[in-house]
Design a protein around this motif. Structure first.
Motif, PDB file in Angstrom:
ATOM      1  N   ALA A  79       3.737 -23.576  -3.248  1.00  9.10           N
ATOM      2  CA  ALA A  79       4.453 -24.183  -4.373  1.00  9.10           C
ATOM      3  C   ALA A  79       4.703 -25.649  -4.046  1.00  9.10           C
ATOM      4  O   ALA A  79       4.428 -26.106  -2.932  1.00  9.10           O
ATOM      5  N   ALA A  80       5.234 -26.355  -5.010  1.00  3.52           N
ATOM      6  CA  ALA A  80       5.598 -27.759  -4.805  1.00  3.52           C
ATOM      7  C   ALA A  80       6.900 -28.041  -5.542  1.00  3.52           C
ATOM      8  O   ALA A  80       7.185 -27.424  -6.570  1.00  3.52           O
ATOM      9  N   VAL A  81       7.658 -28.952  -4.992  1.00  4.65           N
ATOM     10  CA  VAL A  81       8.871 -29.439  -5.652  1.00  4.65           C
ATOM     11  C   VAL A  81       8.556 -30.861  -6.093  1.00  4.65           C
ATOM     12  O   VAL A  81       8.172 -31.702  -5.280  1.00  4.65           O
ATOM     13  N   ALA A  82       8.691 -31.120  -7.387  1.00  8.96           N
ATOM     14  CA  ALA A  82       8.313 -32.420  -7.934  1.00  8.96           C
ATOM     15  C   ALA A  82       9.463 -33.063  -8.680  1.00  8.96           C
ATOM     16  O   ALA A  82      10.371 -32.385  -9.161  1.00  8.96           O
ATOM     17  N   CYS A  83       9.392 -34.379  -8.763  1.00  5.58           N
ATOM     18  CA  CYS A  83      10.379 -35.157  -9.506  1.00  5.58           C
ATOM     19  C   CYS A  83       9.612 -36.232 -10.268  1.00  5.58           C
ATOM     20  O   CYS A  83       8.713 -36.863  -9.715  1.00  5.58           O
ATOM     21  N   HIS A  84       9.961 -36.407 -11.532  1.00  2.66           N
ATOM     22  CA  HIS A  84       9.314 -37.485 -12.280  1.00  2.66           C
ATOM     23  C   HIS A  84      10.342 -38.186 -13.159  1.00  2.66           C
ATOM     24  O   HIS A  84      11.402 -37.652 -13.474  1.00  2.66           O
ATOM     25  N   ALA A  85       9.978 -39.416 -13.511  1.00  2.00           N
ATOM     26  CA  ALA A  85      10.832 -40.230 -14.374  1.00  2.00           C
ATOM     27  C   ALA A  85       9.956 -41.270 -15.060  1.00  2.00           C
ATOM     28  O   ALA A  85       8.941 -41.688 -14.501  1.00  2.00           O
ATOM     29  N   PRO A  86      10.332 -41.683 -16.245  1.00  2.00           N
ATOM     30  CA  PRO A  86       9.589 -42.768 -16.891  1.00  2.00           C
ATOM     31  C   PRO A  86       9.653 -44.025 -16.022  1.00  2.00           C
ATOM     32  O   PRO A  86      10.691 -44.323 -15.420  1.00  2.00           O
ATOM     33  N   VAL A  87       8.528 -44.737 -15.929  1.00  2.00           N
ATOM     34  CA  VAL A  87       8.517 -45.932 -15.083  1.00  2.00           C
ATOM     35  C   VAL A  87       9.507 -46.984 -15.559  1.00  2.00           C
ATOM     36  O   VAL A  87       9.905 -47.842 -14.774  1.00  2.00           O
ATOM     37  N   ALA A  88       9.927 -46.921 -16.800  1.00  2.00           N
ATOM     38  CA  ALA A  88      10.947 -47.854 -17.281  1.00  2.00           C
ATOM     39  C   ALA A  88      12.282 -47.607 -16.563  1.00  2.00           C
ATOM     40  O   ALA A  88      13.111 -48.508 -16.453  1.00  2.00           O
ATOM     41  N   ARG A  89      12.477 -46.369 -16.075  1.00  2.00           N
ATOM     42  CA  ARG A  89      13.716 -46.032 -15.365  1.00  2.00           C
ATOM     43  C   ARG A  89      13.556 -46.111 -13.853  1.00  2.00           C
ATOM     44  O   ARG A  89      14.449 -46.566 -13.155  1.00  2.00           O
ATOM     45  N   LYS A  90      12.449 -45.596 -13.332  1.00  3.32           N
ATOM     46  CA  LYS A  90      12.206 -45.588 -11.888  1.00  3.32           C
ATOM     47  C   LYS A  90      10.720 -45.773 -11.620  1.00  3.32           C
ATOM     48  O   LYS A  90       9.892 -45.107 -12.229  1.00  3.32           O
ATOM     49  N   SER A  91      10.399 -46.623 -10.679  1.00  8.87           N
ATOM     50  CA  SER A  91       9.006 -46.798 -10.262  1.00  8.87           C
ATOM     51  C   SER A  91       8.641 -45.666  -9.298  1.00  8.87           C
ATOM     52  O   SER A  91       9.518 -44.949  -8.793  1.00  8.87           O
ATOM     53  N   VAL A  92       7.352 -45.518  -9.036  1.00 11.21           N
ATOM     54  CA  VAL A  92       6.920 -44.517  -8.065  1.00 11.21           C
ATOM     55  C   VAL A  92       7.550 -44.818  -6.708  1.00 11.21           C
ATOM     56  O   VAL A  92       7.979 -43.907  -5.995  1.00 11.21           O
ATOM     57  N   GLU A  93       7.629 -46.090  -6.358  1.00 12.02           N
ATOM     58  CA  GLU A  93       8.253 -46.477  -5.088  1.00 12.02           C
ATOM     59  C   GLU A  93       9.723 -46.025  -5.039  1.00 12.02           C
ATOM     60  O   GLU A  93      10.195 -45.546  -4.013  1.00 12.02           O
ATOM     61  N   GLN A  94      10.432 -46.160  -6.136  1.00  7.96           N
ATOM     62  CA  GLN A  94      11.824 -45.699  -6.186  1.00  7.96           C
ATOM     63  C   GLN A  94      11.907 -44.179  -6.104  1.00  7.96           C
ATOM     64  O   GLN A  94      12.783 -43.635  -5.441  1.00  7.96           O
ATOM     65  N   LEU A  95      10.979 -43.487  -6.768  1.00  7.56           N
ATOM     66  CA  LEU A  95      10.955 -42.026  -6.677  1.00  7.56           C
ATOM     67  C   LEU A  95      10.688 -41.579  -5.245  1.00  7.56           C
ATOM     68  O   LEU A  95      11.260 -40.592  -4.773  1.00  7.56           O
ATOM     69  N   MET A  96       9.849 -42.303  -4.533  1.00 12.87           N
ATOM     70  CA  MET A  96       9.524 -41.928  -3.153  1.00 12.87           C
ATOM     71  C   MET A  96      10.750 -42.011  -2.241  1.00 12.87           C
ATOM     72  O   MET A  96      10.803 -41.340  -1.216  1.00 12.87           O
ATOM     73  N   GLN A  97      11.740 -42.774  -2.623  1.00 14.82           N
ATOM     74  CA  GLN A  97      12.982 -42.834  -1.841  1.00 14.82           C
ATOM     75  C   GLN A  97      13.719 -41.498  -1.886  1.00 14.82           C
ATOM     76  O   GLN A  97      14.570 -41.234  -1.043  1.00 14.82           O
ATOM     77  N   HIS A  98      13.369 -40.639  -2.846  1.00 15.57           N
ATOM     78  CA  HIS A  98      14.018 -39.335  -2.984  1.00 15.57           C
ATOM     79  C   HIS A  98      13.239 -38.210  -2.299  1.00 15.57           C
ATOM     80  O   HIS A  98      13.636 -37.045  -2.392  1.00 15.57           O
TER      81      HIS A  98
END
Length: 118
Positions: A79-98
């Motif tokens: 399985a995988a645990v994923a998180c996504h957000a519109p780039v207007a709110r968070k960039s991929v780099e910001q998501l990677m901080q999580h």
């Protein structure tokens, strides 16, 4: 599978022969302008994801997503645990901080998914 963080993570955990056989059956259809549809470029991205140990969707299916694996004792991904957000709110780099929080969630979910004692 070819353009989501979780899908590419599953592909990265497959052996090369299985992955090539599966990809040969798939149509690498573009879901966004950033989707990787070239098999050579996709293989490079899968190798990069295998090295990183996390899946990344850089606006290829949705606008920004990261995923971490939940693996069985033998190393196969279940399985995988994923998180996504519109780039207007968070960039991929910001998501990677999580990623550490996602990895913590994966550790907690693993016994539930694999019927293990924690």
């Amino acid at each position: 599978m070819h353009c989501t963080a979780s899908g590419k993570l599953f592909l990265a955990h497959m052996n090369l022969l299985e992955r090539r056989a599966l990809l040969a059956m798939l149509t690498l259809e573009a879901r966004t302008p950033k989707s990787i549809t070239d098999p050579v470029l996709l293989e490079r991205e899968i190798v990069r994801i295998a090295r990183l140990g996390i899946g990344i969707d850089d606006e290829e299916f949705v606008h920004g997503m990261v995923a971490v694996p939940i693996c069985a004792a033998d190393g196969r991904i279940v399985a995988a645990v994923a998180c996504h957000a519109p780039v207007a709110r968070k960039s991929v780099e910001q998501l990677m901080q999580h990623v550490p929080q996602l990895e913590g969630a994966a550790v907690k979910l693993r016994p539930l998914l694999l019927a293990e004692n924690s």
